[in-house]
Design an enzyme around this catalytic site. Structure first.
Site, PDB file in Angstrom:
ATOM      1  N   ASP A   8      -3.194  -0.344   5.530  1.00  0.00           N
ATOM      2  CA  ASP A   8      -2.610   0.054   6.805  1.00  0.00           C
ATOM      3  C   ASP A   8      -2.938   1.538   6.974  1.00  0.00           C
ATOM      4  O   ASP A   8      -3.334   2.213   6.007  1.00  0.00           O
ATOM      5  CB  ASP A   8      -1.094  -0.177   6.757  1.00  0.00           C
ATOM      6  CG  ASP A   8      -0.376   0.442   7.940  1.00  0.00           C
ATOM      7  OD1 ASP A   8      -0.753   0.157   9.084  1.00  0.00           O
ATOM      8  OD2 ASP A   8       0.557   1.238   7.698  1.00  0.00           O
ATOM      9  N   ASP A  10      -1.112   4.105   9.688  1.00  0.00           N
ATOM     10  CA  ASP A  10       0.045   4.938  10.035  1.00  0.00           C
ATOM     11  C   ASP A  10       1.167   4.773   9.023  1.00  0.00           C
ATOM     12  O   ASP A  10       1.691   3.671   8.824  1.00  0.00           O
ATOM     13  CB  ASP A  10       0.556   4.579  11.438  1.00  0.00           C
ATOM     14  CG  ASP A  10      -0.425   4.985  12.515  1.00  0.00           C
ATOM     15  OD1 ASP A  10      -0.683   6.188  12.652  1.00  0.00           O
ATOM     16  OD2 ASP A  10      -0.944   4.096  13.215  1.00  0.00           O
ATOM     17  N   ASP A 161       3.239   0.009   4.368  1.00  0.00           N
ATOM     18  CA  ASP A 161       4.455   0.821   4.291  1.00  0.00           C
ATOM     19  C   ASP A 161       5.626   0.215   5.039  1.00  0.00           C
ATOM     20  O   ASP A 161       6.758   0.673   4.888  1.00  0.00           O
ATOM     21  CB  ASP A 161       4.193   2.219   4.862  1.00  0.00           C
ATOM     22  CG  ASP A 161       4.045   2.192   6.381  1.00  0.00           C
ATOM     23  OD1 ASP A 161       3.128   1.494   6.872  1.00  0.00           O
ATOM     24  OD2 ASP A 161       4.845   2.832   7.074  1.00  0.00           O
TER      25      ASP A 161
END
Length: 214
Positions: A8, A10, A161
């Site tokens: 991922d 961001d 995250d």
């Protein structure tokens, strides 16, 4: 054995979440509005963040909303890589293990930030929201990245995250390591079948790619 890693972006490669949250609230405050709540912001992480966008349009209007995003993306390239990210990328690169990015943000913005961060040589594939019909928590982004790398999902490891992001990766058939950032650390991951959580990324190759030599 895993043969590729899909990150991922961001909040995973750099902590854009805190950066955007602070930018959003500064603009809201300057316009005479209260802060956006952390819980509301957190609930939008990992997907298209339409709730955040609509909140900004309602309180700031289109011009200022555009300025929020322009400032955010214009300065995010100055953020440091999150702990262990560079070490992991270097180790994978030395072992010729391909890496990709699957992000609910636009590919254009991610490509620009990857260049500014100086990690473009490590990334073979970038898939963003314009490449799929549905972003995370749908599996589409991860499936698109896996297909572009020409591996099966079972041979790809995802680094995430957020709950939305990890859900998308799991639905696509990938094993997932979640390293929450300060914003997503308060999220509930208990319903997700994760490979691991809160891992020292510099140790991932040693733990999960054993036997793959540089």
């Amino acid at each position: 054995m895993y043969r590729a890693v899909i990150f991922d972006f961001d909040g995973t490669i750099i902590d854009t979440e805190q950066h955007l949250y602070e930018t959003v609230n500064r603009y809201l405050n300057e316009a005479g509005h209260d802060n956006m709540s952390a819980d509301f912001y957190r609930s939008n992480i990992g997907g298209r963040a339409l709730g955040i966008h609509q909140h900004l349009l309602t309180h700031l209007g289109e011009t200022l909303t555009d300025q929020v995003y322009q400032e955010h993306y214009g300065t995010a390239g100055q953020l440091p890589l999150r702990p262990g990210v560079l070490e992991l990328m270097q180790q994978l690169h030395q072992r010729h293990i391909p890496m990709g990015i699957a992000s609910s943000s636009t590919r254009q913005h991610i490509e620009s930030l990857v260049q500014k961060l100086g990690i473009e040589k490590y990334i073979s594939v970038i898939k963003g929201r314009e490449d799929v019909e549905t972003v995370k928590p749908a599996p589409d982004l991860y499936l698109a990245a896996v297909q572009a790398l020409n591996y099966s999902p079972a041979h790809c490891l995802a680094i995430e995250d957020s709950v939305n992001g990890a859900t998308g990766a799991i639905r696509a058939g990938l094993d997932v390591i979640v390293n929450p950032n300060p914003f997503t650390a308060q999220s509930d991951f208990s319903e997700l079948d994760l490979l691991a959580k809160d891992v020292d990324l510099s140790q991932v190759v040693a733990q999960y790619f054993d036997g793959v030599q540089p």
